[in-house]
Design a protein around this motif. Structure first.
Motif, PDB file in Angstrom:
ATOM      1  N   GLU A 165     -13.647   5.160 -12.748  1.00  0.00           N
ATOM      2  CA  GLU A 165     -14.426   4.762 -13.917  1.00  0.00           C
ATOM      3  C   GLU A 165     -14.437   3.247 -14.116  1.00  0.00           C
ATOM      4  N   ASN A 166     -13.469   2.564 -13.522  1.00  0.00           N
ATOM      5  CA  ASN A 166     -13.401   1.108 -13.636  1.00  0.00           C
ATOM      6  C   ASN A 166     -13.826   0.392 -12.354  1.00  0.00           C
ATOM      7  N   GLY A 167     -14.449   1.142 -11.443  1.00  0.00           N
ATOM      8  CA  GLY A 167     -14.996   0.532 -10.239  1.00  0.00           C
ATOM      9  C   GLY A 167     -13.974   0.169  -9.183  1.00  0.00           C
ATOM     10  N   LEU A 168     -12.795   0.790  -9.229  1.00  0.00           N
ATOM     11  CA  LEU A 168     -11.749   0.513  -8.259  1.00  0.00           C
ATOM     12  C   LEU A 168     -11.616   1.666  -7.265  1.00  0.00           C
ATOM     13  N   VAL A 169     -11.124   1.345  -6.078  1.00  0.00           N
ATOM     14  CA  VAL A 169     -10.894   2.362  -5.051  1.00  0.00           C
ATOM     15  C   VAL A 169      -9.487   2.194  -4.497  1.00  0.00           C
ATOM     16  N   ILE A 170      -8.931   3.285  -3.999  1.00  0.00           N
ATOM     17  CA  ILE A 170      -7.607   3.237  -3.373  1.00  0.00           C
ATOM     18  C   ILE A 170      -7.731   2.644  -1.980  1.00  0.00           C
ATOM     19  N   LEU A 171      -6.947   1.620  -1.713  1.00  0.00           N
ATOM     20  CA  LEU A 171      -6.927   0.992  -0.395  1.00  0.00           C
ATOM     21  C   LEU A 171      -5.845   1.599   0.487  1.00  0.00           C
ATOM     22  N   GLU A 172      -4.748   1.982  -0.158  1.00  0.00           N
ATOM     23  CA  GLU A 172      -3.602   2.456   0.612  1.00  0.00           C
ATOM     24  C   GLU A 172      -2.663   3.221  -0.315  1.00  0.00           C
ATOM     25  N   GLU A 173      -2.093   4.303   0.177  1.00  0.00           N
ATOM     26  CA  GLU A 173      -1.087   5.035  -0.593  1.00  0.00           C
ATOM     27  C   GLU A 173       0.307   4.608  -0.148  1.00  0.00           C
ATOM     28  N   ILE A 174       1.186   4.424  -1.122  1.00  0.00           N
ATOM     29  CA  ILE A 174       2.540   3.955  -0.819  1.00  0.00           C
ATOM     30  C   ILE A 174       3.501   5.131  -0.618  1.00  0.00           C
ATOM     31  N   CYS A 175       3.552   6.027  -1.603  1.00  0.00           N
ATOM     32  CA  CYS A 175       4.447   7.183  -1.481  1.00  0.00           C
ATOM     33  C   CYS A 175       4.135   8.189  -2.579  1.00  0.00           C
ATOM     34  N   PRO A 176       4.492   9.461  -2.371  1.00  0.00           N
ATOM     35  CA  PRO A 176       4.321  10.466  -3.410  1.00  0.00           C
ATOM     36  C   PRO A 176       5.393  10.324  -4.485  1.00  0.00           C
ATOM     37  N   VAL A 177       5.072  10.820  -5.677  1.00  0.00           N
ATOM     38  CA  VAL A 177       5.986  10.747  -6.818  1.00  0.00           C
ATOM     39  C   VAL A 177       6.026  12.115  -7.494  1.00  0.00           C
ATOM     40  N   SER A 178       7.199  12.527  -7.932  1.00  0.00           N
ATOM     41  CA  SER A 178       7.351  13.760  -8.711  1.00  0.00           C
ATOM     42  C   SER A 178       8.633  13.657  -9.520  1.00  0.00           C
ATOM     43  N   ALA A 179       8.876  14.626 -10.397  1.00  0.00           N
ATOM     44  CA  ALA A 179      10.086  14.624 -11.210  1.00  0.00           C
ATOM     45  C   ALA A 179      11.308  14.909 -10.349  1.00  0.00           C
ATOM     46  N   ARG A 180      12.384  14.181 -10.591  1.00  0.00           N
ATOM     47  CA  ARG A 180      13.616  14.353  -9.833  1.00  0.00           C
ATOM     48  C   ARG A 180      14.785  14.636 -10.778  1.00  0.00           C
ATOM     49  N   LEU A 181      15.748  15.408 -10.269  1.00  0.00           N
ATOM     50  CA  LEU A 181      16.973  15.656 -11.013  1.00  0.00           C
ATOM     51  C   LEU A 181      18.043  14.740 -10.452  1.00  0.00           C
TER      52      LEU A 181
END
Length: 212
Positions: A165-181
């Motif tokens: 919506e702001n005219g940006l695109v993903i150039l590269e993914e760094i790493c996945p994220v999720s909840a951790r214990l």
């Protein structure tokens, strides 16, 4: 039996966490529509404390909580001395580098990077041996390349809708994220049986799309 205290990040992670614990028969009857920050299940001797996400590792490291539940993004950005013991699989998103559609990267040029996560960004680009200038922002980082104060941003992306919506695109993914214990190191030794009982509670109710 002593209480085991869990520090949980407020908001979505807290809502999912409480729901999953209740699926295992725990009862936090006053959680909904309450402004309280501490909830207890007397039968299981489990205490939940709700704190800001950035504070969860601190509460755990210094022993105010035996274990904590927080996003991997917070763990990567902070440098707390805790054990990360289980990927809970919910709250999934990813760290990504994004910029305007017409941005062209020139190898060797010093990039200006706007982000809420300066340590994550610095570590990533250092490993790639790319020169960067990090701008720490607290608000909507998507604005930075639009107004010209940065070349790219490093941010958490879930669906990518805000970027689009702001005219940006993903150039590269760094790493996945999720909840951790995570666990306090002393508690991990003295209360390991109880900690893994809680891990089992989450494992039994993981959705098929959760990461394990």
């Amino acid at each position: 039996m002593d209480y085991i205290t869990i520090a949980v990040a407020k908001g979505r992670i807290a809502n999912i966490t409480i729901k999953k614990l209740e699926e295992n028969g725990l009862i936090f009857s006053d959680f909904k529509n309450s402004r309280k920050l501490i909830f207890e299940d007397d039968n299981s001797k489990i205490k939940i404390i709700l704190v800001k996400a950035d504070d969860v590792p601190i509460y755990v490291e210094y022993g105010a909580a035996d274990i904590g539940i927080v996003g991997k993004d917070t763990l990567l950005e902070t440098d707390c001395d805790v054990y990360e013991i289980f990927d809970l699989g919910y709250g999934k998103c990813r760290f990504a580098i994004a910029s305007l559609k017409d941005f062209e990267y020139k190898k060797g040029k010093k990039l200006r990077v706007a982000t809420k996560y300066p340590n994550v960004a610095k570590d990533y680009f250092n490993k790639k041996k790319e020169p960067v200038e990090i701008l720490k922002l607290n608000g909507s980082v998507e604005l930075a390349p639009i107004v010209g104060i940065s070349d790219v941003i490093v941010d958490i992306v879930e669906t990518g809708t805000t970027l689009k919506e702001n005219g940006l695109v993903i150039l590269e993914e760094i790493c996945p994220v999720s909840a951790r214990l995570i666990s306090n190191k002393a508690s991990y030794k003295s209360k390991s049986d109880r900690i893994y009982e809680i891990v089992d509670c989450f494992r039994r109710h993981m959705n098929e799309n959760d990461i394990c």
